[in-house]
Design an enzyme around this catalytic site. Sequence first.
Site, PDB file in Angstrom:
ATOM      1  N   ASN A   1       0.791  -1.231   0.000  1.00  0.00           N
ATOM      2  CA  ASN A   1       0.000   0.000   0.000  1.00  0.00           C
ATOM      3  C   ASN A   1       0.824   1.283   0.000  1.00  0.00           C
ATOM      4  OD1 ASN A   1       0.788  -0.610   2.605  1.00  0.00           O
ATOM      5  ND2 ASN A   1      -1.156  -0.055   3.551  1.00  0.00           N
TER       6      ASN A   1
ATOM      7  N   CYS B   1      -3.447   0.140   7.343  1.00  0.00           N
ATOM      8  CA  CYS B   1      -3.561  -0.469   8.666  1.00  0.00           C
ATOM      9  C   CYS B   1      -4.108   0.538   9.668  1.00  0.00           C
ATOM     10  CB  CYS B   1      -2.216  -1.018   9.123  1.00  0.00           C
ATOM     11  SG  CYS B   1      -0.903   0.208   9.309  1.00  0.00           S
TER      12      CYS B   1
ATOM     13  N   GLU C   1       5.060  -4.404  12.089  1.00  0.00           N
ATOM     14  CA  GLU C   1       3.964  -3.446  11.920  1.00  0.00           C
ATOM     15  C   GLU C   1       2.840  -4.200  11.221  1.00  0.00           C
ATOM     16  OE1 GLU C   1       2.919   0.537   9.307  1.00  0.00           O
ATOM     17  OE2 GLU C   1       5.021   0.017   9.655  1.00  0.00           O
TER      18      GLU C   1
END
Length: 464
Positions: free
Chosen positions: A144, A274, A240
């Site tokens: 992304n 996220c 992450e």
Amino acid sequence: MKHTVEENVRDVYSVTGEARLGNISLMSKEDVDRAIDQASDVQKNWKEIDLHTRARILHQWADNLVDKQLIIADMISHEVGKGMSSAKKEVLRTADLIRYTAEEGLRSHGDLMRGDSFKGGPSSKLAMVEQEPLGVVLAISPFNYPVNLAASKIAPALITGNAVVFKPASQGSLSGKLMIEALNDTDLPEGTVQLITGKGSEIGDFLVTHPKINMVTFTGSTQTGQAISQQTKMVPVVLELGGKDPALVLKDADLDLAVKQIVSGAFSYSGQRCTAIKRVLVQDEVAEELVQKLKEAINNLSVGDYQQESDISPLINTRAADYVEELIDEALQKGAHAVTGNKREANVIHPTLLDQVNEDMRVAWEEPFGPVLPVIRVQNEEEMVKLANLSEYGLQASIFTKDTQKAIKLGSQLEVGSVQLNAKTERGPDHFPFIGAKSSGLGSQGIRRSIESMTRDKLFVLNL
């Protein structure tokens, strides 16, 4: 590394599948092994290069990214389906991140400790603490933000004297390749950064368990991150991972502000972040008004082609769209109400607002990574906190209220890494700490934190 055998390359297409953008090498374990060996060998010399030279090379990299911003942004746009303006912002933001990393690295220094500072300690001892690089850092980035999230791993590793093995996501690998070409067009010693492309199913485990990998920094799914954590054993890991970021809307909130921030936080880049707001917990007293305002704002979002700068564009692939649709359908079957949206065209999911969502629905707990926003009505603040903390995730949360003291009190009860007061959940600025609690991550990022995570202390005791 070039391959002439056709089976060893794979074509990469635009997110819509309409245009071939290029190809990537499908590297074998033998290819990966050679790349890691070379990085390990080069790192021994790279760590001896002075900080100012390393910083100068990072500034060269940043300059090259700015010079090539249109080329790189165009690839980002087509490869992962972002509007050109967003793609350009990613490249320029990355250049700023790299420059800040270079300057922050120059401020890194050791420490001196006197023995007699500790009660009973001998006054004749002086401790000199230095930071050493870990060695070879494996950086694995997601689709992304194929340039920004990659550079946020690579730049801190380089400024601290580490070599890097960089594995981009398959969809995003051409953008990552262009970023590395900009880095290689500096005075960086050849081989210091190794680009690895290929099928994660074939080389992923080999990469993360390789004996010459000294640290793994990964951004991606929670499932993959947990697997990496289990495999790496004694190797330092920074993860992450996913999120289910809630927006807590209290009855005294400025609803117009809340709506503006929630819609932006939930639907920018079609929810493929996220840090996107992925559920709304709202007190009953203002729920109806909030839902109507959200509906109006969502209906004003444009839907269509990323090349036309649409707010909502195709998701990264069909599997992603199928999953979002599945979550919506399951919620509707169990009694949720589709206030707006619930329409699909190919891989475009129209922005969907679900009301009357309850704890029995998957969409209340699972991360969709797409443009769907569930609203859960609650009676009081205690129920808000309880529902927020029942999630396996703990990345960020937003609290909307005019009472700052109350917001801080509630925020202290939330099991998340970051709390946003009267604003959407989001990453950055890039020098802020970025933390995931529970299944949302391990370790801390942000430029200074990333630099610290890629070094180890080494102690010299001077006996005077």
